[in-house]
Scaffold this active site. Structure first.
Site, PDB file in Angstrom:
ATOM      1  N   ASP A 387       0.853  -1.338  -0.175  1.00 59.83           N
ATOM      2  CA  ASP A 387       0.410   0.120  -0.090  1.00 59.83           C
ATOM      3  C   ASP A 387       0.577   1.547   0.006  1.00 59.83           C
ATOM      4  OD1 ASP A 387      -2.342  -1.716   0.566  1.00 59.83           O
ATOM      5  OD2 ASP A 387      -2.981  -1.779   2.461  1.00 59.83           O
TER       6      ASP A 387
HETATM    7  P1  NAP Z   1       0.862  -4.019   3.229  1.00 59.46           P
HETATM    8  O1  NAP Z   1       0.395  -2.785   2.362  1.00 59.46           O
HETATM    9  O2  NAP Z   1       0.472  -4.636   3.732  1.00 59.46           O
HETATM   10  O3  NAP Z   1       1.096  -5.311   2.265  1.00 59.46           O
HETATM   11  C1  NAP Z   1       2.535  -5.767   2.482  1.00 59.46           C
HETATM   12  C2  NAP Z   1       2.848  -6.662   1.906  1.00 59.46           C
HETATM   13  O4  NAP Z   1       3.933  -8.316   2.410  1.00 59.46           O
HETATM   14  C3  NAP Z   1       1.416  -7.556   0.953  1.00 59.46           C
HETATM   15  O5  NAP Z   1       0.948  -6.875  -0.180  1.00 59.46           O
HETATM   16  C4  NAP Z   1       1.887  -9.414   0.843  1.00 59.46           C
HETATM   17  O6  NAP Z   1       1.642  -9.552  -0.118  1.00 59.46           O
HETATM   18  C5  NAP Z   1       3.386  -9.140   1.412  1.00 59.46           C
HETATM   19  N1  NAP Z   1       4.348 -10.317   1.998  1.00 59.46           N
HETATM   20  C6  NAP Z   1       3.360 -10.184   3.558  1.00 59.46           C
HETATM   21  N2  NAP Z   1       3.743 -11.584   3.920  1.00 59.46           N
HETATM   22  C7  NAP Z   1       5.269 -11.750   3.307  1.00 59.46           C
HETATM   23  C8  NAP Z   1       6.800 -12.399   3.247  1.00 59.46           C
HETATM   24  N3  NAP Z   1       6.944 -13.638   4.114  1.00 59.46           N
HETATM   25  N4  NAP Z   1       7.483 -12.777   2.149  1.00 59.46           N
HETATM   26  C9  NAP Z   1       7.276 -11.384   1.328  1.00 59.46           C
HETATM   27  N5  NAP Z   1       6.158 -10.440   1.311  1.00 59.46           N
HETATM   28  C10 NAP Z   1       5.365 -10.523   2.437  1.00 59.46           C
HETATM   29  O7  NAP Z   1       1.840  -3.120   4.296  1.00 59.46           O
HETATM   30  P2  NAP Z   1       2.729  -1.750   3.929  1.00 59.46           P
HETATM   31  O8  NAP Z   1       3.243  -1.325   1.980  1.00 59.46           O
HETATM   32  O9  NAP Z   1       3.952  -1.858   4.491  1.00 59.46           O
HETATM   33  O10 NAP Z   1       1.325  -1.225   4.409  1.00 59.46           O
HETATM   34  C11 NAP Z   1       1.403  -0.861   5.642  1.00 59.46           C
HETATM   35  C12 NAP Z   1      -0.778  -0.698   5.491  1.00 59.46           C
HETATM   36  O11 NAP Z   1      -1.118  -1.273   6.836  1.00 59.46           O
HETATM   37  C13 NAP Z   1      -1.068   0.219   5.242  1.00 59.46           C
HETATM   38  O12 NAP Z   1      -2.089   0.222   4.614  1.00 59.46           O
HETATM   39  C14 NAP Z   1      -1.129   1.293   6.461  1.00 59.46           C
HETATM   40  O13 NAP Z   1      -2.170   1.732   6.010  1.00 59.46           O
HETATM   41  C15 NAP Z   1      -1.496   0.013   7.519  1.00 59.46           C
HETATM   42  N6  NAP Z   1      -1.734   0.607   9.266  1.00 59.46           N
HETATM   43  C16 NAP Z   1      -0.861   0.391   9.043  1.00 59.46           C
HETATM   44  C17 NAP Z   1      -0.476   1.127  10.135  1.00 59.46           C
HETATM   45  C18 NAP Z   1       1.380   1.265  11.388  1.00 59.46           C
HETATM   46  O14 NAP Z   1       1.391   1.876  11.952  1.00 59.46           O
HETATM   47  N7  NAP Z   1       2.423   0.920  10.564  1.00 59.46           N
HETATM   48  C19 NAP Z   1      -1.469   1.702  11.457  1.00 59.46           C
HETATM   49  C20 NAP Z   1      -2.153   1.497  10.415  1.00 59.46           C
HETATM   50  C21 NAP Z   1      -2.596   0.802   9.715  1.00 59.46           C
HETATM   51  P3  NAP Z   1       2.126 -11.441  -0.532  1.00 59.46           P
HETATM   52  O15 NAP Z   1       0.950 -12.048  -0.311  1.00 59.46           O
HETATM   53  O16 NAP Z   1       2.233 -11.826  -2.479  1.00 59.46           O
HETATM   54  O17 NAP Z   1       3.368 -11.389  -0.505  1.00 59.46           O
END
Ligand code: NAP
Length: 463
Positions: A387
């Site tokens: 994301d």
């Molecule tokens: P993300 O959008 O959740 O994407 C993570 C990606 O990691 C997934 O598409 C998944 O694809 C891949 N993945 C999962 N396990 C894996 C593995 N073992 N090896 C390789 N790839 C793997 O993560 P992000 O870009 O870090 O974004 C964070 C999200 O969380 C945002 O939408 C954000 O708004 C939300 N959020 C974060 C917080 C915070 O405090 N950090 C708080 C609230 C909300 P595959 O399944 O294809 O592997």
């Protein structure tokens, strides 16, 4: 100096420790010192309280100490990826403690001259916030641990029912300030707060739980501060206020980083299946590459920007990422890390993992800094992030992540994305980045794929 003065002095030292802990926790190089100072502050607070002359027997305190330790030690062993739900559990326990102390104080004091209006007002606030935070935190834990469905559950008139219930509890608290004697009403108020906590979380999706937890942290802190007024304990007032305000500030930072408002997080039911994303049957193509091909591009570039995300945390790939950093740096490649404020599942998630792997702090760039460097980078290497790299956030008004600041990986000359499949990330939306001409998908588990990259880079440099 009497024992009471001694205790006050210990409390002042403890408050200073808490303030310094928060100050030091706000920067990566001093964070460890911040944690230790916070621990010292809490030890002083508990130690000072145990010196109180009102304590007639330590027997039940010792029992509580053993129970707390038996629960606390395994909780501390939970893996890093489970920190949000672990934090939710801590808030649940803290808030329950505040609410139970409030309830006990009410039943001890109701009908006695000790229950003045101010004390009853503080008690009402303490008990309402304490009980609602308890059940809401348990619900948040359930959603994050996937014991409960993550999807938001909504129905017509839901906000009206929820807010009506909270208003009723607050109205009872106001009535009790004037007439504190009605024990039945006090119990009704407590029940309403417990139910409201459950209802508050039902319409909120799993993706928003970390922000909600930070808000619940704030409520638990305010409940503790109110308890400080009831018990006339200045340290509780200080620590509770620090907790309350820091939780609120953190929630605001997270909302800003996602370009969402508080009301949208609490009432927006974010995370429901977006019909526009589900439809649209056009076939898009992507290119994939092997570890050997990717390693050769990486080793022959002069600058690489690594963009870590939740997948790196889930795979525990940070140590392999460190090995890759070393291997590329040995080849003369300049390697930097772009840290998005909400990458992963909790604030500071990526900083903690990369620090654990001893990646130098000065290699970590914040969002704006990374974005100004990305157009000059040869490769943006995305490791398990999704994301936070989706260009749709910049232009697609229909996207649920529209307006969220992103890492501009699409501006680098070549983009490489390590993930296991084409599946979406937390927001549940497809990522345009994967279909660009310059993007290479590197399919596999982050830890094993980065491990292969390290071997390939080393083999190619030896050849
Ligand atoms: P993300 O959008 O959740 O994407 C993570 C990606 O990691 C997934 O598409 C998944 O694809 C891949 N993945 C999962 N396990 C894996 C593995 N073992 N090896 C390789 N790839 C793997 O993560 P992000 O870009 O870090 O974004 C964070 C999200 O969380 C945002 O939408 C954000 O708004 C939300 N959020 C974060 C917080 C915070 O405090 N950090 C708080 C609230 C909300 P595959 O399944 O294809 O592997």
């Amino acid at each position: 100096m009497g024992i009471e003065h001694g205790i006050e002095l210990v409390y002042v030292l403890s408050a200073v420790c808490f303030i310094l802990a928060l100050y030091w926790l706000s920067a990566v190089p001093t964070a460890r010192r911040g944690v230790l100072t916070g621990v010292l502050g809490m030890a002083l607070a508990v130690g000072g309280t145990l010196l109180k002359p009102e304590i007639v027997s330590y027997k039940w305190i010792a029992v509580a100490f053993v129970i707390g330790t038996v629960i606390g030690v395994p909780m501390a062993m939970m893996p890093m990826t489970a920190v949000p739900q672990r934090t939710a559990l801590s808030h649940a326990f803290g808030a329950l403690a505040a609410a139970l102390v409030g309830t006990t104080e009410y039943f001890l004091r109701a009908g006695t001259p000790e229950m003045d209006r101010f004390t009853m007002g503080a008690l009402g606030l303490e008990v309402i916030l304490g009980f609602l935070t308890f059940t809401a935190s348990l619900m948040a834990f359930g959603k994050l641990q996937e014991v409960l469905p993550q999807r938001p559950i909504t129905y017509k008139g839901q906000n009206f029912v929820n807010l009506g219930m909270l208003a009723a509890a607050v109205a009872i608290a106001a009535y009790l300030v004037v007439a504190p004697g009605s024990r039945a009403l006090f119990l009704l108020m407590s029940g309403l707060a417990l139910v409201f906590g459950v209802l508050l979380i039902i319409p909120i999706g799993g993706a928003d739980m970390p922000t909600v937890i930070s808000l619940l942290n704030s409520y638990a802190g305010l409940s503790a501060a109110a308890m400080g007024f009831v018990l006339n304990n200045k340290l509780l007032i200080i620590a509770g206020s620090l907790d309350g305000s820091s939780g609120l500030i953190l929630s605001i930072i997270m909302c800003k980083a996602m370009n969402r408002s508080f009301t949208n997080v609490l009432f927006g039911a974010f995370g429901q299946v977006a019909p526009a994303a589900a439809a649209g049957g056009e076939q898009k193509t992507h290119r994939s590459a092997s570890a050997e091909e990717a390693a050769s591009i990486l080793a022959n570039s002069s600058s690489v920007m690594v963009v870590p995300g939740y997948g790196m945390a889930a795979a525990q790939a940070q140590h392999k990422v460190r090995e890759l950093y070393d291997a590329l740096t040995r080849q003369g490649v300049r390697v930097k890390f772009a840290i998005h404020p909400v990458a992963g599942r909790m604030p500071g998630h990526m900083n903690v993992l990369l620090a654990e792997a001893d990646i130098p702090y000065d290699a970590l760039l914040e969002l704006e800094e990374a974005n100004s460097e990305l157009p000059q980078c040869d490769v943006a290497l995305v490791i398990g992030a999704n994301d936070v790299t989706n260009p749709a956030a910049r232009h697609d008004k229909a996207s649920p992540i529209y307006g969220m600041p992103i890492i501009d990986t699409d501006k680098a000359r070549t983009v490489m994305v390590i993930k296991r499949s084409m599946n979406p990330g937390f927001a549940g939306v497809d990522n345009e980045l994967y279909y660009l001409d310059r993007t290479l998908m590197l399919f596999g588990d982050a830890k094993s794929f980065v491990g292969e990259l390290v071997k390939e880079v080393d083999a190619q440099s030896a050849a």
